[in-house]
Motif scaffolding. Structure first.
Motif, PDB file in Angstrom:
ATOM      1  N   ALA A  80      28.326  11.090 -21.669  1.00 16.08           N
ATOM      2  CA  ALA A  80      29.733  10.836 -21.358  1.00 16.08           C
ATOM      3  C   ALA A  80      30.398  10.021 -22.461  1.00 16.08           C
ATOM      4  N   PHE A  81      29.682   9.044 -22.991  1.00 18.27           N
ATOM      5  CA  PHE A  81      30.236   8.222 -24.066  1.00 18.27           C
ATOM      6  C   PHE A  81      30.501   9.047 -25.322  1.00 18.27           C
ATOM      7  N   SER A  82      29.547   9.911 -25.666  1.00 23.78           N
ATOM      8  CA  SER A  82      29.715  10.721 -26.874  1.00 23.78           C
ATOM      9  C   SER A  82      30.865  11.711 -26.729  1.00 23.78           C
ATOM     10  N   LYS A  83      31.117  12.180 -25.503  1.00 24.26           N
ATOM     11  CA  LYS A  83      32.183  13.159 -25.268  1.00 24.26           C
ATOM     12  C   LYS A  83      33.517  12.498 -24.897  1.00 24.26           C
ATOM     13  N   GLY A  84      33.499  11.174 -24.715  1.00 19.63           N
ATOM     14  CA  GLY A  84      34.727  10.487 -24.325  1.00 19.63           C
ATOM     15  C   GLY A  84      35.105  10.719 -22.880  1.00 19.63           C
ATOM     16  N   ASP A  85      34.117  10.968 -22.028  1.00 20.95           N
ATOM     17  CA  ASP A  85      34.352  11.257 -20.612  1.00 20.95           C
ATOM     18  C   ASP A  85      34.459   9.941 -19.835  1.00 20.95           C
ATOM     19  N   LYS A  86      35.652   9.385 -19.770  1.00 21.14           N
ATOM     20  CA  LYS A  86      35.862   8.092 -19.124  1.00 21.14           C
ATOM     21  C   LYS A  86      35.669   8.168 -17.612  1.00 21.14           C
ATOM     22  N   ALA A  87      35.989   9.300 -17.011  1.00 21.81           N
ATOM     23  CA  ALA A  87      35.841   9.444 -15.561  1.00 21.81           C
ATOM     24  C   ALA A  87      34.382   9.285 -15.144  1.00 21.81           C
ATOM     25  N   MET A  88      33.475   9.898 -15.878  1.00 20.31           N
ATOM     26  CA  MET A  88      32.053   9.764 -15.574  1.00 20.31           C
ATOM     27  C   MET A  88      31.589   8.331 -15.797  1.00 20.31           C
ATOM     28  N   LEU A  89      32.029   7.725 -16.898  1.00 20.44           N
ATOM     29  CA  LEU A  89      31.631   6.349 -17.188  1.00 20.44           C
ATOM     30  C   LEU A  89      32.105   5.386 -16.105  1.00 20.44           C
ATOM     31  N   LYS A  90      33.281   5.619 -15.576  1.00 17.91           N
ATOM     32  CA  LYS A  90      33.831   4.732 -14.551  1.00 17.91           C
ATOM     33  C   LYS A  90      32.974   4.736 -13.296  1.00 17.91           C
ATOM     34  N   ARG A  91      32.343   5.867 -12.993  1.00 18.61           N
ATOM     35  CA  ARG A  91      31.495   5.980 -11.812  1.00 18.61           C
ATOM     36  C   ARG A  91      30.156   5.277 -11.985  1.00 18.61           C
ATOM     37  N   LEU A  92      29.719   5.084 -13.226  1.00 16.61           N
ATOM     38  CA  LEU A  92      28.365   4.603 -13.471  1.00 16.61           C
ATOM     39  C   LEU A  92      28.292   3.185 -14.023  1.00 16.61           C
ATOM     40  N   GLN A 147      16.224  10.480 -30.377  1.00 11.27           N
ATOM     41  CA  GLN A 147      17.572  11.009 -30.255  1.00 11.27           C
ATOM     42  C   GLN A 147      18.187  11.264 -31.620  1.00 11.27           C
ATOM     43  N   MET A 148      19.246  12.032 -31.604  1.00 11.93           N
ATOM     44  CA  MET A 148      20.043  12.256 -32.801  1.00 11.93           C
ATOM     45  C   MET A 148      21.466  11.852 -32.452  1.00 11.93           C
ATOM     46  N   ASN A 149      21.967  10.865 -33.162  1.00 10.46           N
ATOM     47  CA  ASN A 149      23.271  10.284 -32.863  1.00 10.46           C
ATOM     48  C   ASN A 149      24.049  10.187 -34.170  1.00 10.46           C
ATOM     49  N   VAL A 150      25.112  10.986 -34.272  1.00  8.71           N
ATOM     50  CA  VAL A 150      25.848  11.088 -35.525  1.00  8.71           C
ATOM     51  C   VAL A 150      27.337  10.886 -35.279  1.00  8.71           C
ATOM     52  N   LEU A 151      27.962  10.078 -36.121  1.00  8.80           N
ATOM     53  CA  LEU A 151      29.407   9.885 -36.077  1.00  8.80           C
ATOM     54  C   LEU A 151      30.020  10.570 -37.286  1.00  8.80           C
ATOM     55  N   ARG A 152      31.018  11.436 -37.038  1.00  8.09           N
ATOM     56  CA  ARG A 152      31.659  12.193 -38.117  1.00  8.09           C
ATOM     57  C   ARG A 152      33.139  11.852 -38.197  1.00  8.09           C
ATOM     58  N   ASP A 153      33.685  11.975 -39.413  1.00 13.67           N
ATOM     59  CA  ASP A 153      35.117  11.732 -39.578  1.00 13.67           C
ATOM     60  C   ASP A 153      35.899  13.016 -39.315  1.00 13.67           C
ATOM     61  N   LYS A 154      37.200  12.963 -39.529  1.00 12.79           N
ATOM     62  CA  LYS A 154      38.059  14.109 -39.220  1.00 12.79           C
ATOM     63  C   LYS A 154      37.723  15.336 -40.063  1.00 12.79           C
ATOM     64  N   ASP A 155      37.057  15.120 -41.205  1.00  5.24           N
ATOM     65  CA  ASP A 155      36.654  16.234 -42.066  1.00  5.24           C
ATOM     66  C   ASP A 155      35.221  16.692 -41.805  1.00  5.24           C
ATOM     67  N   ASP A 156      34.636  16.207 -40.702  1.00  2.95           N
ATOM     68  CA  ASP A 156      33.277  16.562 -40.278  1.00  2.95           C
ATOM     69  C   ASP A 156      32.200  15.988 -41.201  1.00  2.95           C
ATOM     70  N   VAL A 157      32.547  14.945 -41.953  1.00  9.92           N
ATOM     71  CA  VAL A 157      31.585  14.277 -42.836  1.00  9.92           C
ATOM     72  C   VAL A 157      30.874  13.183 -42.039  1.00  9.92           C
ATOM     73  N   VAL A 158      29.547  13.112 -42.179  1.00  7.52           N
ATOM     74  CA  VAL A 158      28.763  12.108 -41.466  1.00  7.52           C
ATOM     75  C   VAL A 158      29.045  10.730 -42.048  1.00  7.52           C
TER      76      VAL A 158
END
Length: 196
Positions: A80-92, A147-158
Motif C-alpha cells: 500500500a505504501f509503495s502504491k500510495g494507497d492511503k485507504a488501506m494504510l488507514k485501516r492498518l 525484497q527489491m525496493n526501488v525509487l525512480r524519478d519522473k524519467d524512470d531513473v533509479v
C-alpha cells in the motif's frame, strides 16, 4: 493484475479480519484459497466462519497464528505504501504512523517519484516482545525479508535502491491493541535496516 494476486489480496483482508478484528462488513459464505507471500503456505476458508471466530472473546494467544497475520499485515502495508494507497494504510496503521506514511507518499508525489516494491520472501519472522497481560497489548515482531525496493524519478531513473540486486532487510514492527472486545490491531511503530 493477475488472478493470483486478486485472490491473495482478498485472502489477506480475510485473515486480517480473523486475527486483527472484523472490518464490519457482512461476510458471505464463499470459500477463498490463497498463499501467504514468500512462504508457500496455503489458506482455504469461508468468510462466514471467520466472522464467527472474530466474535469470540478468547484470552488465548497463539504465536504462530499471530506471526502469519503479521506477515500478511507487513505485505499489505508495504504494498500500500509503495502504491500510495492511503485507504488501506488507514485501516492498518495507528493515526500517528498513518500521518508519517502519508507525508512520505505526498512528498514522493510532489517530486513525481515512483516506488517499485517486490517482496521476494520471508527468511524469518519472530516475536521479540509480547505484552499481552497489560492494556494496551503490544506485540513487537521481527521480519527478515528479501525484497527489491526501488525509487525512480519522473524519467524512470533509479535514484534510490537497486533494480537488479535483491536486498535483505530487517524490520521490527510494533502491533498494538487497545482494551475492549471490539478493538482491532494496528501497527504503531516500524523500524527498518539492511542486513549485511
Amino acid at each position: 493484475m493477475d488472478s493470483v494476486w486478486i485472490v491473495l489480496i482478498v485472502v489477506s483482508i480475510v485473515i486480517f479480519q480473523k486475527l486483527f478484528a472484523s472490518f464490519g462488513k457482512q461476510a458471505p459464505t464463499e470459500k477463498f484459497r490463497g498463499v501467504v507471500p514468500g512462504t508457500g503456505q496455503v489458506f482455504e476458508m469461508t468468510l462466514s466462519r471467520i466472522k464467527e471466530e472474530g466474535k469470540k472473546d478468547s484470552n488465548t494467544f497463539n504465536d504462530d497464528d499471530f506471526c502469519i497475520a503479521a506477515k500478511i499485515g507487513f505485505n499489505s502495508v508495504v504494498e500500500a505504501f509503495s502504491k500510495g494507497d492511503k485507504a488501506m494504510l488507514k485501516r492498518l496503521l495507528s493515526k500517528k504512523l498513518y500521518d508519517v506514511f502519508c507525508a512520505e507518499i505526498d512528498k514522493r508525489e510532489q517530486q513525481n517519484q515512483k516506488m517499485d516494491f517486490s517482496l521476494i520472501g520471508f527468511d524469518s519472522t519472530k516475536i521479540l516482545l509480547k505484552n499481552d497481560t497489560k492494556k494496551p497489548t503490544l506485540i513487537k515482531v521481527e521480519f527478515i525479508t528479501e525484497q527489491m525496493n526501488v525509487l525512480r524519478d519522473k524519467d524512470d531513473v533509479v535514484i534510490e535502491g537497486d533494480a537488479v540486486q535483491l536486498s535483505k532487510v530487517r524490520d521490527v514492527w510494533t502491533f498494538k491493541k487497545e482494551n475492549g472486545i471490539n478493538s482491532k490491531w494496528t501497527i504503531c511503530a516500524t523500524k527498518s535496516e539492511g542486513v549485511a
